[in-house]
Motif scaffolding. Structure first.
Motif: not given
Ligand code: SAH
Ligand code: SF4
Length: 358
Positions: A132-142, A186-197
């Motif tokens: 039920k709980l949505g999770i946003t991450l803010s854990l920097g460059e990975q 990193c921003l481009r990768t996150l988008k490709k994976i499917g995250y809301q960025v």
């Protein structure tokens, strides 16, 4: 400004007009800008504010950004990392209180033990809250592999501020081994994976110009960003940037922070924009002013009080002694007072992201 009304009602504002709007200096004109941004917000995202319960997981950081109070070389900081059990209890509290989603934020660490700890944490939060709980991450460059693992475990939004879209200014704000291009990738990768960025910048930095801020807004558009978390830069005495000449005083930084929210809302329309705690550091009603200038997201702090005091990215962070219960009540009253609603129990995804998925 000549033709202010006309510009505020335009479908697409151009670059020169973005600059003129950010440069507005007369109070009645600035008020008109906020009102126009508020109308755009009502039209595209409505007057419901969504909560993201903020859990400041750890103040350990391997990086050394010149502006940040928890940078690696700040030896005055007592370091902590919350236990898995503690985070699960906080996540459960958020879920039981209908917060809809949480943000896990921390300094940057890329070691295997840590990234595996996060994967497990995401999995268990999802399990405990029955997805039920949505999770946003803010854990920097990975690495892409780590981002993928965290996404597969159940996180669905990621916040990584570019800090400034000017590579030249970025260089002045970071040591040589911190890379602007890596962060963009990193921003481009996150988008490709499917995250809301989500991304964002600090506003009123030493060396930053209004033209830089215009380019920041164009950068958000170019990267097709779904959410924005940006706020005023606030100096921290134990950081190298503290000693740099300040171009903007406190009042300017607050006003510029609000103008950036308004102009970004007018330009990008259907994205989520956070009204950040840094605004409240500069003005008691900063977060409400942010909502009234076009923001629609609030991040109530869920970090236990003892650790909250140690997670000082900047000085003067508000609500250090307030309990989770108090924050919930206080924010509820503040939001009601300005005539907005709270989207309890909903993820509150960015309409911009949802549209892309259809
Ligand atoms: N380590 C992660 C997340 C924690 S820092 C990362 O860097 O992405 C979260 C944000 O805090 C940063 O992106 C930065 O924009 C903001 N921040 C750091 N120091 C600040 C300061 N002095 N004033 C305002 N914001 C600051
Ligand atoms: Fe670490 Fe983030 Fe602070 Fe940079 S901004 S020092 S990465 S916590």
């Amino acid at each position: 400004m000549r033709d202010l009304e006309k510009v505020l009602n335009k479908k697409k504002i151009n670059k020169r007009e973005l600059l003129e709007l950010l440069n507005l200096s007369s109070t009645p004109e600035i008020k008109k800008l906020y009102q126009a941004a508020y109308r755009t917000k009502l039209k595209y995202v409505g007057n419901t504010v969504y909560f993201r319960g903020l859990i400041e997981l750890s103040n350990l950081c391997t990086k050394n950004c010149y502006y940040c109070g928890i940078r690696k070389s700040n030896t005055k900081n007592e370091r902590y990392t919350l236990e898995k059990k503690e985070v699960l209890t906080l996540a459960k509290w958020a879920n039981d209180n209908d917060y809809g989603s949480i943000v896990l934020q921390a300094g940057e660490r890329q070691d295997k033990k840590y990234t595996a700890f996060i994967t497990e944490l995401i999995r268990q939060i999802k399990k405990k809250t029955h997805d039920k709980l949505g999770i946003t991450l803010s854990l920097g460059e990975q690495s892409a592999a780590t981002y993928k693992k965290w996404f597969a475990a159940g996180a669905h939004r990621y916040l990584l501020r570019i800090e400034t879209s000017s590579p030249k200014l970025y260089k002045k704000l970071h040591p040589a081994d911190h890379s602007f291009h890596k962060r963009v990738n990193c921003l481009r990768t996150l988008k490709k994976i499917g995250y809301q960025v989500g991304t964002g910048v600090m506003i009123g930095l030493p060396g930053q110009t209004i033209a830089n801020l215009v380019k920041d807004i164009l950068f958000f558009k170019k990267l097709d960003i779904d959410m924005i978390g940006m706020g005023p830069y606030i100096p921290h005495a134990d950081t190298p940037l503290f000693h740099a000449p300040q171009l903007f005083d406190k009042k300017d930084r607050l006003e510029l922070g609000l103008k950036m929210i308004a102009v970004t809302r007018l330009y990008l329309k259907d994205i989520n924009i956070a009204s950040t705690t840094a605004l409240q550091t500069l003005h008691n009603l900063g977060r409400e002013l942010g909502l009234q200038a076009g923001a629609n997201i609030i991040m109530p702090n869920l970090t236990p009080r003892e650790q909250r005091k140690k997670y000082l990215l900047y000085e003067g962070k508000p609500c250090l002694d307030d309990s989770q219960e108090f924050c919930k009540k206080c924010l509820g009253q503040r939001i009601k007072k300005i005539g907005e609603k709270i989207g309890y129990g909903q993820w509150g995804d960015s309409p911009h992201f949802k549209k892309k998925k259809i």
